[in-house]
Write an enzyme that holds these catalytic residues in place. Structure first.
Site, PDB file in Angstrom:
ATOM      1  N   ASP A  35       3.003  -1.483  -2.688  1.00 58.85           N
ATOM      2  CA  ASP A  35       3.872  -0.864  -1.700  1.00 58.85           C
ATOM      3  C   ASP A  35       3.724   0.652  -1.689  1.00 58.85           C
ATOM      4  O   ASP A  35       4.247   1.343  -2.569  1.00 58.85           O
ATOM      5  CB  ASP A  35       5.333  -1.248  -2.038  1.00 58.85           C
ATOM      6  N   ASP A 219       3.036   2.661   5.322  1.00 57.75           N
ATOM      7  CA  ASP A 219       3.791   1.913   4.331  1.00 57.75           C
ATOM      8  C   ASP A 219       3.366   0.453   4.281  1.00 57.75           C
ATOM      9  O   ASP A 219       3.763  -0.355   5.132  1.00 57.75           O
ATOM     10  CB  ASP A 219       5.282   2.027   4.669  1.00 57.75           C
TER      11      ASP A 219
END
Ligand SMILES: CSC[C@H](NC(=O)[C@H](Cc1ccccc1)OC(=O)N1CCC(N)CC1)C(=O)N[C@@H](CC1CCCCC1)[C@@H](O)COc1ccncc1
EC number: 3.4.23.-
Length: 330
Positions: A35, A219
């Site tokens: 992430d 992201d």
């Protein structure tokens, strides 16, 4: 050193991607979500209450001869979707795709929110944001990338996420077989700790390109694309029957609608997200109403270039000084 590992979608609509990692001695294998939108490496563990564990693999520090408690250190994180977790901290050997970091801070969960308990295919996260975002206190810890960086052939990692298919994350090298043409780089603003950069503009379908600097974060841990309301309304104006539903919390449309593509600019380069990526999912298995992969960022306070956008490109996260991010067609 280099490493290379799979990015496997956890469900049929690519809600998230997981990557096999090994922790400890002998190696314990967990499936973690890499992430770039956060900087904590945390895992379901033997310390997680059993009523909060539903099918996840767990890390048991006591079964690892190389684990060490980082005494007195705790962590607690809240994500943009309201999910969260908290716990204590060990260091142990940690490997992704053959790349090993000894004494990586591994944050063992003492508590996870219900959405994590419900997601049985996700055993935790590997934060690949900047280490400034790490929540461990009293002393914050370094990410896997920051720990690996001194030994990497090149100070980069790349994301090759795919639509309804397994892609890959590479560390320490750029695999020229994974993209076509050139990589277009743009500057990254690393505070407060996200991979923050600008788009040079956008276009909807075959419409004219609208040049405008749109700042946001790339992201890998966010499923969809969240952009300013003006852009999102311009997009859905082209979709028969689309509406911004309070009930469903975003733009929905008849699944039979024809969606336009969405193109974003990185400097002078152009990347087109196919309509199929934006026809994200039916709102329920038997419904004829679908939920869009492009949504408004107005409630977030930040624009997010999530997986729906990133899977349309080969993305280079460059930890050079200054950091930069690169996009290429694939
Ligand atoms: C607008 S940030 C929302 C974003 N979380 C999502 O994107 C989740 C991902 C998910 C959900 C359920 C299962 C699996 C994955 O998915 C959805 O929220 N959706 C997909 C499905 C769709 N129907 C509804 C919307 C988010 O917090 N990411 C963080 C990492 C994420 C947390 C949840 C588990 C998976 C990893 C992170 O990178 C960004 O942290 C922040 C961003 C901005 N300030 C603070 C934190």
């Amino acid at each position: 050193d280099t490493g290379s590992a799979a990015a496997i979608p956890i469900n049929e609509v690519d809600i998230a991607y997981v990557t096999p990692v090994t922790i400890g001695t002998p190696p314990q294998t967990l499936m973690l979500d890499l992430d770039t939108g956060s900087s904590d490496l945390w895992v379901f563990s033997s310390l997680t209450p059993s009523n909060q564990v539903r099918g996840q693999e767990i890390y048991s520090p006591t079964k690892s001869s190389t684990s060490k408690l980082l005494s007195g250190h705790t962590w607690s994180i809240r994500y943009g979707d309201g999910s969260g977790s908290r716990g204590t901290v060990y260091t142990d050997n940690f490997t992704i795709g053959g790349l090993e970091v000894k004494s990586q801070a591994v944050q063992a969960a003492l508590e996870v929110s219900s959405s994590f308990t419900q997601e049985q295919s996700l055993d935790g996260l590997v934060g690949l944001g900047f280490s400034a975002l790490n929540t461990v206190r009293p002393s914050s810890q370094l990410t896997f990338f920051d720990n690996a960086r001194p030994n990497l052939d090149e100070e980069v990692f790349t994301a090759d996420l795919k639509y309804h298919a397994t892609g890959s994350y590479d560390f320490g090298f750029i695999d020229s077989k994974k993209y076509a043409g050139n990589i277009t780089y743009t500057a990254v603003q690393q505070s407060p700790g996200y991979w923050t950069h600008s788009l040079s503009g956008y276009s909807v379908g075959s419409g004219a390109f609208q040049a405008s600097q749109i700042s946001g974060i790339s992201d890998t841990g966010t499923t969809l694309v969240y952009l300013p309301t003006a852009i999102v309304t311009a997009y859905y104006r082209q979709v028969q029957g689309a509406q911004n539903s309070q009930y469903y919390g975003g733009y929905v449309f008849p699944c039979s609608s024809t969606l336009p593509t969405f193109t974003f600019g990185i400097e002078g380069a152009r990347f087109t997200i196919p309509a199929s990526y934006i026809n994200y999912t039916r709102i329920s298995p038997t419904s004829t109403t679908c939920y869009g992969g492009l949504q408004s960022s107005s409630g977030l306070g930040i624009n997010i270039f999530g997986d729906v956008a990133l899977k349309a490109a080969f993305v280079v996260f460059s930890g050079t000084n200054p950091p930069r991010i690169g996009f290429a067609i694939k």
